[in-house]
Design a protein around this motif. Structure first.
Motif, PDB file in Angstrom:
ATOM      1  N   THR A  97      11.788 -10.973   2.451  1.00 16.72           N
ATOM      2  CA  THR A  97      11.402  -9.643   2.899  1.00 16.72           C
ATOM      3  C   THR A  97      10.247  -9.091   2.082  1.00 16.72           C
ATOM      4  N   TRP A  98      10.054  -9.612   0.876  1.00 17.66           N
ATOM      5  CA  TRP A  98       8.889  -9.200   0.095  1.00 17.66           C
ATOM      6  C   TRP A  98       7.610  -9.672   0.776  1.00 17.66           C
ATOM      7  N   LEU A  99       7.676 -10.833   1.451  1.00 21.55           N
ATOM      8  CA  LEU A  99       6.517 -11.287   2.221  1.00 21.55           C
ATOM      9  C   LEU A  99       6.258 -10.324   3.379  1.00 21.55           C
ATOM     10  N   ALA A 100       7.329  -9.916   4.069  1.00 25.16           N
ATOM     11  CA  ALA A 100       7.184  -8.937   5.144  1.00 25.16           C
ATOM     12  C   ALA A 100       6.646  -7.616   4.597  1.00 25.16           C
ATOM     13  N   GLY A 101       7.151  -7.218   3.418  1.00 21.17           N
ATOM     14  CA  GLY A 101       6.681  -5.984   2.805  1.00 21.17           C
ATOM     15  C   GLY A 101       5.224  -6.046   2.411  1.00 21.17           C
ATOM     16  N   ALA A 144       9.749   3.818   6.118  1.00 25.80           N
ATOM     17  CA  ALA A 144      10.379   2.987   5.090  1.00 25.80           C
ATOM     18  C   ALA A 144      11.850   2.752   5.407  1.00 25.80           C
ATOM     19  N   VAL A 145      12.551   3.822   5.800  1.00 19.48           N
ATOM     20  CA  VAL A 145      13.990   3.707   6.102  1.00 19.48           C
ATOM     21  C   VAL A 145      14.215   2.813   7.319  1.00 19.48           C
ATOM     22  N   LEU A 146      13.475   3.076   8.390  1.00 21.52           N
ATOM     23  CA  LEU A 146      13.654   2.291   9.615  1.00 21.52           C
ATOM     24  C   LEU A 146      13.126   0.869   9.458  1.00 21.52           C
ATOM     25  N   GLY A 147      12.086   0.701   8.624  1.00 19.34           N
ATOM     26  CA  GLY A 147      11.590  -0.645   8.347  1.00 19.34           C
ATOM     27  C   GLY A 147      12.655  -1.490   7.669  1.00 19.34           C
ATOM     28  N   ALA A 148      13.359  -0.886   6.700  1.00 20.29           N
ATOM     29  CA  ALA A 148      14.446  -1.598   6.017  1.00 20.29           C
ATOM     30  C   ALA A 148      15.576  -1.910   6.993  1.00 20.29           C
ATOM     31  N   LEU A 149      15.890  -0.954   7.876  1.00 21.90           N
ATOM     32  CA  LEU A 149      16.953  -1.168   8.864  1.00 21.90           C
ATOM     33  C   LEU A 149      16.593  -2.305   9.817  1.00 21.90           C
ATOM     34  N   MET A 164      11.348  -3.265   1.133  1.00 19.49           N
ATOM     35  CA  MET A 164      10.965  -2.308   2.168  1.00 19.49           C
ATOM     36  C   MET A 164      11.266  -0.862   1.767  1.00 19.49           C
ATOM     37  N   LEU A 165      12.494  -0.613   1.325  1.00 12.40           N
ATOM     38  CA  LEU A 165      12.870   0.756   0.984  1.00 12.40           C
ATOM     39  C   LEU A 165      12.299   1.166  -0.369  1.00 12.40           C
ATOM     40  N   GLY A 166      12.205   0.190  -1.291  1.00 11.49           N
ATOM     41  CA  GLY A 166      11.688   0.485  -2.618  1.00 11.49           C
ATOM     42  C   GLY A 166      10.180   0.391  -2.708  1.00 11.49           C
ATOM     43  N   ALA A 167       9.668  -0.829  -2.823  1.00  9.14           N
ATOM     44  CA  ALA A 167       8.237  -1.031  -3.068  1.00  9.14           C
ATOM     45  C   ALA A 167       7.372  -0.486  -1.938  1.00  9.14           C
ATOM     46  N   PHE A 168       7.697  -0.826  -0.699  1.00 11.14           N
ATOM     47  CA  PHE A 168       6.898  -0.348   0.424  1.00 11.14           C
ATOM     48  C   PHE A 168       6.994   1.166   0.564  1.00 11.14           C
TER      49      PHE A 168
END
Length: 455
Positions: free
Chosen positions: A23-27, A58-63, A246-250
């Motif tokens: 997910t870091w790649l996605a982020g 950010a929230v919906l991206g993580a979801l 996603m929720l943190g770094a992004f």
């Protein structure tokens, strides 16, 4: 004993950090030049008014990544293969075409950004060679580098350098957020959901959300997890991976860029319609001073390079999955597809228009195709023949919220495009939206029919 315990704890932390990644790649792709451009244009255009979209992204991206992660881990297969096996070849091809169109447009516009930033940096350095300040030359050059690197496996050095540049500009924006005079009252007002200024507001809002909730990010999750060898036993690690990236770094990246842009650019009188790299660099003036332009352009260049690297492999991944190729450069067909996507991206450098505005349009266009991908994931996660553990009620409610928000913002954007449908690009966006709407209706009809027949 205490020394050994600390050493063991450091070893566990180090192992855990090494396990993170998909997910870091996605982020990293989400935090690319398109998202940065959307956030800057949003801040310059409407001040703090779209802060609610930034938080939601950010929230919906993580979801979204969580739902894609569950499907990937529970099936231990690529999403196209799962769709092909359980919904049929037609639906698999619809998903592939959806991704190829969204990723393809992004590839062209991000290459345009990379080419123009490269040319601007050369011109700013005072290099007295006219041809080196031509974006078209840089577009072809970067396309060849991308093709040779990704197809030949030598891309890691360029990617590492790009990540260093991206990290530098992210740190600069976070630092600037503590320096610039952010208006807390106006910022709080931006948390109230509203779309400002009609058509343009809808476009920018769709662009911001499209940076985090995007079909390419949702579909690539299953492939990146497979590449790491993750199974359902790695679910806890995958959750940490999603939350931290996603929720943190992004999320921190998005908030910092938006708040700084909303505080600096309107006061500086920057015109959102003509914003470019030089004027956008004013956002970093409070912390970078006379070096603001170079820091910003270097970060934008790094973001473009790293995002292009990830985005280039998305269409070949899905095509390889659908056509039964090995998803590795050991397979000459996959290698040729990767090289082909990289080389075709050079066309982006020959396109007209201001790249910041085109970056926003790119993400908004991608958002139009994203509700279909969300619907596909939800249908599969609720089918006991597909997954051994179907979605919980909470996960389904979250997925429906994600679908509705994405569909509403995409719909607002398309409604605006209807007003200029005589323009070829607007006509294409509307046609794509109609095709996706019909695909959604067909998928819903199939789901209802299967449920009725199953009962």
């Amino acid at each position: 004993m205490a020394t050994e315990q600390r050493s063991m704890e450091r070893g566990r932390i180090s192992t855990a950090l090494e396990r993170l990644g998909p997910t870091w790649l996605a982020g990293a792709i989400a935090a690319g030049p398109a998202t940065m451009g959307s956030l800057l244009v949003a801040g310059a255009s409407f001040g703090y008014a779209l802060l609610w979209v930034v938080v939601c992204s950010a929230v919906l991206g993580a979801l979204g990544q969580y739902l894609a992660m569950r499907l990937g881990l529970l099936t231990e297969d690529g999403i196209v293969s799962v769709v092909d096996r359980h919904l049929g070849s037609t639906w698999a091809w619809v998903l592939v075409v959806d991704v190829v169109l969204a990723a393809g447009l992004a590839q062209l516009i991000i290459m345009k950004t990379l080419a123009e930033v490269s040319a601007t940096m050369v011109a700013s350095a005072g290099v007295d060679v006219t041809v080196l300040a031509d974006p078209r030359l840089w577009g072809v050059t970067w396309a060849v580098i991308l093709a040779l690197g990704l197809a030949g496996g030598g891309y890691r050095v360029a990617e590492l350098g790009a990540k260093v540049l991206v990290s530098m500009v992210v740190v600069a924006f976070v630092a600037a957020a503590f320096v610039v005079p952010i208006d807390p009252t106006a910022a709080a007002g931006g948390l109230v959901p509203a779309i400002p200024a009609g058509v343009d507001g809808a476009l920018v809002a769709a662009g911001i959300l499209g940076g985090a909730v995007h079909i390419t990010l949702l579909t690539m999750q299953s492939y990146t997890m497979r590449a790491r060898g993750w199974t359902v036993r790695d679910a806890d690690t995958a959750v940490v991976d999603i939350l931290s990236s996603m929720l943190g770094a992004f999320g921190v990246f998005s908030l910092a860029v938006f708040l700084v842009a909303a505080s600096v650019l309107p006061a500086a009188g920057v015109d959102p319609a003509t914003i470019d790299g030089i004027s956008a660099a004013q956002t970093l003036g409070p912390v970078a001073g006379e070096y603001a332009t170079w820091v910003f352009l270097a970060g934008l260049l790094g973001a473009a390079v790293s995002t292009l690297g990830g985005n280039t492999i998305v269409p070949p991944y899905l095509l390889a999955d659908k056509l039964g190729w090995e998803q590795s450069t050991d397979d000459s067909r996959y290698r040729a597809a990767v090289a082909g996507v990289a080389l075709v991206s050079a066309v982006g450098a020959f396109l007209g228009g201001a790249f910041f505005q085109l970056l926003v349009l790119t993400l908004a266009f991608g958002l139009v195709g994203t509700p279909f991908a969300i619907a596909i994931i939800l249908v599969l996660l609720n089918d006991p023949d597909v997954v051994p553990e179907t979605n919980s009620r909470v996960a389904n409610v979250g997925g429906l919220v994600l679908f509705v928000v994405a569909a509403l913002l995409a719909g607002e954007f398309v409604r605006g495009e209807l007003e200029t449908i005589s323009d070829p690009l607007s006509a294409f966006v509307v046609a794509f939206a109609v095709a996706m709407a019909l695909a959604l209706l067909g998928l819903a009809g199939r789901y209802v029919r299967d449920r009725v027949s199953g009962d």
